[in-house]
Design a protein around this motif. Structure first.
Motif, PDB file in Angstrom:
ATOM      1  N   ARG A 159       0.848  -1.186   0.000  1.00  0.00           N
ATOM      2  CA  ARG A 159       0.000   0.000   0.000  1.00  0.00           C
ATOM      3  C   ARG A 159       0.888   1.243   0.000  1.00  0.00           C
ATOM      4  O   ARG A 159       1.924   1.286   0.639  1.00  0.00           O
ATOM      5  CB  ARG A 159      -0.911   0.009   1.213  1.00  0.00           C
ATOM      6  CG  ARG A 159      -1.905  -1.151   1.168  1.00  0.00           C
ATOM      7  CD  ARG A 159      -2.911  -1.034   2.236  1.00  0.00           C
ATOM      8  NE  ARG A 159      -3.977  -0.209   1.669  1.00  0.00           N
ATOM      9  CZ  ARG A 159      -5.007   0.226   2.359  1.00  0.00           C
ATOM     10  NH1 ARG A 159      -5.114  -0.050   3.625  1.00  0.00           N
ATOM     11  NH2 ARG A 159      -5.936   0.943   1.781  1.00  0.00           N
ATOM     12  N   ILE A 160       0.457   2.240  -0.743  1.00  0.00           N
ATOM     13  CA  ILE A 160       1.201   3.498  -0.816  1.00  0.00           C
ATOM     14  C   ILE A 160       0.930   4.286   0.455  1.00  0.00           C
ATOM     15  O   ILE A 160      -0.206   4.395   0.902  1.00  0.00           O
ATOM     16  CB  ILE A 160       0.776   4.301  -2.062  1.00  0.00           C
ATOM     17  CG1 ILE A 160       1.201   3.554  -3.330  1.00  0.00           C
ATOM     18  CG2 ILE A 160       1.364   5.697  -2.031  1.00  0.00           C
ATOM     19  CD1 ILE A 160       0.660   4.145  -4.604  1.00  0.00           C
ATOM     20  N   ASN A 161       2.002   4.834   1.014  1.00  0.00           N
ATOM     21  CA  ASN A 161       1.854   5.710   2.167  1.00  0.00           C
ATOM     22  C   ASN A 161       2.263   7.120   1.764  1.00  0.00           C
ATOM     23  O   ASN A 161       2.615   7.366   0.609  1.00  0.00           O
ATOM     24  CB  ASN A 161       2.672   5.192   3.354  1.00  0.00           C
ATOM     25  CG  ASN A 161       4.138   5.048   3.010  1.00  0.00           C
ATOM     26  OD1 ASN A 161       4.688   5.816   2.240  1.00  0.00           O
ATOM     27  ND2 ASN A 161       4.767   4.033   3.576  1.00  0.00           N
ATOM     28  N   SER A 162       2.219   8.036   2.703  1.00  0.00           N
ATOM     29  CA  SER A 162       2.535   9.423   2.368  1.00  0.00           C
ATOM     30  C   SER A 162       3.977   9.579   1.873  1.00  0.00           C
ATOM     31  O   SER A 162       4.265  10.454   1.066  1.00  0.00           O
ATOM     32  CB  SER A 162       2.275  10.333   3.565  1.00  0.00           C
ATOM     33  OG  SER A 162       3.035   9.899   4.669  1.00  0.00           O
ATOM     34  N   ASP A 163       4.876   8.709   2.333  1.00  0.00           N
ATOM     35  CA  ASP A 163       6.271   8.784   1.885  1.00  0.00           C
ATOM     36  C   ASP A 163       6.440   8.362   0.425  1.00  0.00           C
ATOM     37  O   ASP A 163       7.287   8.892  -0.277  1.00  0.00           O
ATOM     38  CB  ASP A 163       7.165   7.909   2.767  1.00  0.00           C
ATOM     39  CG  ASP A 163       7.219   8.401   4.192  1.00  0.00           C
ATOM     40  OD1 ASP A 163       7.018   9.604   4.423  1.00  0.00           O
ATOM     41  OD2 ASP A 163       7.458   7.561   5.083  1.00  0.00           O
ATOM     42  N   SER A 164       5.650   7.397  -0.024  1.00  0.00           N
ATOM     43  CA  SER A 164       5.809   6.901  -1.401  1.00  0.00           C
ATOM     44  C   SER A 164       4.821   7.539  -2.382  1.00  0.00           C
ATOM     45  O   SER A 164       4.866   7.234  -3.574  1.00  0.00           O
ATOM     46  CB  SER A 164       5.666   5.380  -1.435  1.00  0.00           C
ATOM     47  OG  SER A 164       4.420   4.981  -0.916  1.00  0.00           O
ATOM     48  N   ALA A 165       3.965   8.450  -1.916  1.00  0.00           N
ATOM     49  CA  ALA A 165       2.985   9.085  -2.802  1.00  0.00           C
ATOM     50  C   ALA A 165       3.659   9.896  -3.903  1.00  0.00           C
ATOM     51  O   ALA A 165       3.209   9.882  -5.051  1.00  0.00           O
ATOM     52  CB  ALA A 165       2.036   9.974  -1.990  1.00  0.00           C
ATOM     53  N   THR A 166       4.744  10.581  -3.586  1.00  0.00           N
ATOM     54  CA  THR A 166       5.449  11.376  -4.599  1.00  0.00           C
ATOM     55  C   THR A 166       6.061  10.479  -5.656  1.00  0.00           C
ATOM     56  O   THR A 166       5.983  10.773  -6.857  1.00  0.00           O
ATOM     57  CB  THR A 166       6.532  12.241  -3.927  1.00  0.00           C
ATOM     58  OG1 THR A 166       5.907  13.068  -2.943  1.00  0.00           O
ATOM     59  CG2 THR A 166       7.237  13.121  -4.933  1.00  0.00           C
ATOM     60  N   GLN A 167       6.661   9.363  -5.246  1.00  0.00           N
ATOM     61  CA  GLN A 167       7.218   8.413  -6.215  1.00  0.00           C
ATOM     62  C   GLN A 167       6.109   7.834  -7.087  1.00  0.00           C
ATOM     63  O   GLN A 167       6.276   7.685  -8.299  1.00  0.00           O
ATOM     64  CB  GLN A 167       7.931   7.269  -5.500  1.00  0.00           C
ATOM     65  CG  GLN A 167       9.247   7.625  -4.879  1.00  0.00           C
ATOM     66  CD  GLN A 167       9.886   6.397  -4.261  1.00  0.00           C
ATOM     67  OE1 GLN A 167       9.761   5.291  -4.768  1.00  0.00           O
ATOM     68  NE2 GLN A 167      10.569   6.592  -3.154  1.00  0.00           N
ATOM     69  N   ALA A 168       4.984   7.509  -6.471  1.00  0.00           N
ATOM     70  CA  ALA A 168       3.858   6.928  -7.216  1.00  0.00           C
ATOM     71  C   ALA A 168       3.324   7.919  -8.241  1.00  0.00           C
ATOM     72  O   ALA A 168       3.022   7.541  -9.375  1.00  0.00           O
ATOM     73  CB  ALA A 168       2.755   6.507  -6.256  1.00  0.00           C
TER      74      ALA A 168
ATOM     75  N   SER B 296       7.883   1.235  -9.071  1.00  0.00           N
ATOM     76  CA  SER B 296       7.969   1.021 -10.513  1.00  0.00           C
ATOM     77  C   SER B 296       6.605   0.766 -11.154  1.00  0.00           C
ATOM     78  O   SER B 296       6.489   0.762 -12.370  1.00  0.00           O
ATOM     79  CB  SER B 296       8.910  -0.140 -10.835  1.00  0.00           C
ATOM     80  OG  SER B 296       8.459  -1.316 -10.220  1.00  0.00           O
ATOM     81  N   GLY B 297       5.580   0.566 -10.347  1.00  0.00           N
ATOM     82  CA  GLY B 297       4.230   0.365 -10.854  1.00  0.00           C
ATOM     83  C   GLY B 297       3.220   0.788  -9.799  1.00  0.00           C
ATOM     84  O   GLY B 297       3.480   0.682  -8.603  1.00  0.00           O
ATOM     85  N   VAL B 298       2.076   1.283 -10.250  1.00  0.00           N
ATOM     86  CA  VAL B 298       1.065   1.817  -9.331  1.00  0.00           C
ATOM     87  C   VAL B 298      -0.318   1.367  -9.774  1.00  0.00           C
ATOM     88  O   VAL B 298      -0.607   1.307 -10.970  1.00  0.00           O
ATOM     89  CB  VAL B 298       1.108   3.367  -9.309  1.00  0.00           C
ATOM     90  CG1 VAL B 298       0.051   3.932  -8.387  1.00  0.00           C
ATOM     91  CG2 VAL B 298       2.477   3.877  -8.931  1.00  0.00           C
ATOM     92  N   ALA B 299      -1.166   1.076  -8.804  1.00  0.00           N
ATOM     93  CA  ALA B 299      -2.578   0.773  -9.071  1.00  0.00           C
ATOM     94  C   ALA B 299      -3.416   1.532  -8.047  1.00  0.00           C
ATOM     95  O   ALA B 299      -3.118   1.516  -6.856  1.00  0.00           O
ATOM     96  CB  ALA B 299      -2.842  -0.722  -8.953  1.00  0.00           C
ATOM     97  N   CYS B 300      -4.444   2.213  -8.528  1.00  0.00           N
ATOM     98  CA  CYS B 300      -5.353   2.966  -7.667  1.00  0.00           C
ATOM     99  C   CYS B 300      -6.785   2.600  -8.038  1.00  0.00           C
ATOM    100  O   CYS B 300      -7.118   2.529  -9.216  1.00  0.00           O
ATOM    101  CB  CYS B 300      -5.189   4.468  -7.873  1.00  0.00           C
ATOM    102  SG  CYS B 300      -3.545   5.110  -7.610  1.00  0.00           S
ATOM    103  N   TRP B 301      -7.622   2.360  -7.031  1.00  0.00           N
ATOM    104  CA  TRP B 301      -9.017   2.058  -7.315  1.00  0.00           C
ATOM    105  C   TRP B 301      -9.868   2.277  -6.079  1.00  0.00           C
ATOM    106  O   TRP B 301      -9.388   2.314  -4.960  1.00  0.00           O
ATOM    107  CB  TRP B 301      -9.177   0.637  -7.830  1.00  0.00           C
ATOM    108  CG  TRP B 301      -8.896  -0.442  -6.822  1.00  0.00           C
ATOM    109  CD1 TRP B 301      -9.803  -1.064  -6.008  1.00  0.00           C
ATOM    110  CD2 TRP B 301      -7.628  -1.016  -6.503  1.00  0.00           C
ATOM    111  NE1 TRP B 301      -9.183  -1.999  -5.217  1.00  0.00           N
ATOM    112  CE2 TRP B 301      -7.835  -1.989  -5.489  1.00  0.00           C
ATOM    113  CE3 TRP B 301      -6.327  -0.815  -6.961  1.00  0.00           C
ATOM    114  CZ2 TRP B 301      -6.805  -2.733  -4.941  1.00  0.00           C
ATOM    115  CZ3 TRP B 301      -5.312  -1.566  -6.411  1.00  0.00           C
ATOM    116  CH2 TRP B 301      -5.560  -2.515  -5.432  1.00  0.00           C
TER     117      TRP B 301
END
Length: 82
Positions: free
Chosen positions: A3-12, A68-73
């Motif tokens: 799961r993306i957190n606030s730290d990885s949101a910019t990378q995502a 390297s890959g992101v999914a949002c839903w």
């Protein structure tokens, strides 16, 4: 997948911006590639942050945890009681 957190949101958001940089709709909205890239990073950063509490935002990365890959839903709505 994590799961993306606030730290990885910019990378995502950067990964999503690169994925859609050549989308015809975005090219129509902003023909300049550099400006479009900046616009898309901001757009997807807001999207990832908005979806985080409401739905699912997940990322996959290499051993160094670079995204390297992101999914949002949004998950399906809960049925309402009648």
């Amino acid at each position: 997948m994590n799961r993306i957190n606030s730290d990885s949101a910019t990378q995502a958001s950067a990964v999503l911006a690169r994925a859609f940089i050549d989308d015809p709709a975005y090219i129509h909205m902003e023909p300049d590639t550099q400006r479009r890239a900046m616009f898309l990073e901001v757009l997807y950063l807001h999207l990832v942050r908005a979806l985080h509490p409401l739905g699912e935002t997940c990322a996959i990365g290499d051993d160094a945890m670079a995204v390297s890959g992101v999914a949002c839903w949004w998950p399906p709505a809960k049925p309402r009681k009648v």
